[in-house]
Design a protein around this motif. Structure first.
Motif, short mmCIF file in Angstrom:
data_model
loop_
_atom_site.label_atom_id
_atom_site.label_comp_id
_atom_site.label_asym_id
_atom_site.label_seq_id
_atom_site.Cartn_x
_atom_site.Cartn_y
_atom_site.Cartn_z
N ALA A 154 2.45 12.79 0.50
CA ALA A 154 3.85 12.59 0.10
C ALA A 154 4.01 11.50 -0.94
O ALA A 154 5.01 11.47 -1.67
CB ALA A 154 4.69 12.27 1.33
N ALA A 155 3.03 10.59 -1.04
CA ALA A 155 3.12 9.50 -2.02
C ALA A 155 2.97 10.00 -3.45
O ALA A 155 3.35 9.32 -4.40
CB ALA A 155 2.05 8.46 -1.73
N GLU A 156 2.37 11.18 -3.62
CA GLU A 156 2.15 11.76 -4.95
C GLU A 156 1.40 10.79 -5.86
O GLU A 156 1.77 10.56 -7.01
CB GLU A 156 3.49 12.19 -5.59
CG GLU A 156 4.20 13.27 -4.79
CD GLU A 156 5.47 13.75 -5.45
OE1 GLU A 156 5.99 13.02 -6.35
OE2 GLU A 156 5.97 14.82 -5.08
N GLY A 157 0.35 10.25 -5.33
CA GLY A 157 -0.48 9.30 -6.07
C GLY A 157 -0.91 8.17 -5.17
O GLY A 157 -0.55 7.01 -5.39
N ALA A 158 -1.67 8.48 -4.12
CA ALA A 158 -2.09 7.47 -3.14
C ALA A 158 -3.55 7.08 -3.36
O ALA A 158 -4.31 7.83 -3.99
CB ALA A 158 -1.91 8.00 -1.72
N ARG A 159 -3.91 5.94 -2.81
CA ARG A 159 -5.31 5.49 -2.83
C ARG A 159 -5.73 5.07 -1.42
O ARG A 159 -4.97 4.42 -0.70
CB ARG A 159 -5.53 4.33 -3.79
CG ARG A 159 -5.34 4.73 -5.26
CD ARG A 159 -5.78 3.63 -6.19
NE ARG A 159 -5.47 3.96 -7.58
CZ ARG A 159 -5.69 3.15 -8.61
NH1 ARG A 159 -6.24 1.96 -8.41
NH2 ARG A 159 -5.38 3.52 -9.84
#
Length: 334
Positions: A154-159
């Motif tokens: 859901a973050a659309e760009g997580a690490r």
């Protein structure tokens, strides 16, 4: 964060401009984390606490799960707005309960730092019969990451940052006898295979997750005297140069490997937020840069910089993933 997909990142330095004396605050730079959410296991002491402080200082909302929240409460007073939660990485039900509570909040998860760990402990097993260091350092975090997967997507760009160690250089994973059922228990061999597992998990997680915008990294923070060393004797620490002139636990000086806590947290923070790593992942990092692969013949020499080939092997990473699914009974919804 960049959502470039299906990219393979070479295991070679970027020449980031940072180094062993870089601190976590310097590795962060001017990155603005307002509106970002970060979960940091082990975030109430040592490297985890420093990571939490620095990310919170940049505006991130910090959630710190702890096995004994009351003991962690005082330390987290130094982290603005930190949320303290209950989590025992040796208890599958506790992992599921923590993840379910977080998912009910319907927040995206931008940063997951798997930092909690056990090092060179005496022989012990969890309720499933799994050796303690492998259970805490790898399997617990494998299950936690899987359960939090919807929030990471859901973050659309997580690490996801897995805190490994140069200790992986002491040996790889014995897939035929993970839990020392057919050989004598050796605490450093157990630690080494758990830290190799951290690196391989990041490699395979990145391969599977990057199409969903989730990138993963593993980190060697350096040698830092924290609570992680609680199982080591004074004699062992003295051999490492970690007993100072007053006879207390402390380095007499600092070199490229021996670091302060702010220096040790630098690579964790760098992997969690640095724009230099946009579109990259699956690599083992040290000194706030991607590490080099060690030369043939140096694989078992832990004092050398770099990552051993057995910790970056794609076939081993895929095998570990399958074994971890079987042992935990948990699958990622990728």
């Amino acid at each position: 964060m960049n959502l470039n997909k299906n990219e393979w990142t070479p295991q070679k330095p970027l020449n980031s401009g940072f180094g062993p004396r870089t601190t976590a605050a310097e590795a962060l730079g001017d990155v603005d984390l307002k509106g970002k959410v970060a979960i940091i296991t082990g975030g109430y002491s040592g490297l985890g606490l420093e990571t939490a402080r620095v990310l919170a200082g940049a505006g991130a909302q910090i959630i710190v799960p702890a096995r004994t929240p009351e003991k962690a409460k005082a330390a987290l007073a130094s982290v603005p707005g930190a949320e303290l939660e209950m989590l025992d990485l040796m208890d599958p039900a506790s992992i599921d309960a923590f993840a379910e509570r977080f998912l009910r909040s319907e927040r995206p998860l931008h940063i997951l730092v798997n930092s909690a760990g056990v090092m060179a402990s005496e022989e012990a097993y969890d309720g499933r019969g799994f050796e303690q260091q492998f259970a805490v350092n790898h399997l617990g975090h494998f299950q936690l990451t899987a359960r939090l997967w919807p929030a990471l997507q859901a973050a659309e760009g997580a690490r996801v940052v897995s805190v490994s160690s140069k200790g992986h250089r002491l040996g790889g994973i014995d897939f035929d006898d993970l839990f020392f059922q057919n050989k004598p228990y050796r605490k450093w061999a157990a630690y080494a295979q758990s830290k190799t597992a951290n690196a391989l998990f990041a490699l395979e997680l990145d391969r599977r997750g990057q199409s969903a915008g989730v990138r993963a990294f593993s980190v060697h923070p350096g040698s830092i005297l924290t609570d992680l060393a609680r199982h080591l004797s004074d004699e062992e620490l003295q051999a490492m140069g970690a007993i100072n002139e007053q006879g207390q636990r402390g380095f007499t000086s600092y070199n490229e490997e021996q670091k302060t806590v702010p220096e040790g947290a630098a690579t964790i923070v760098w992997c969690a937020v640095s724009p230099m790593l946009d579109g990259k992942g699956g690599v083992y990092c040290e000194n706030a840069d991607i590490a080099r692969t060690v030369e043939p013949g140096q694989e078992g020499q832990p004092n050398q910089a770099g990552v051993s080939p057995w910790a970056t092997d794609p076939e081993s990473a895929a095998r570990l993933w399958s074994v971890s699914e079987r042992l935990t009974g948990v699958k990622f919804e990728i």
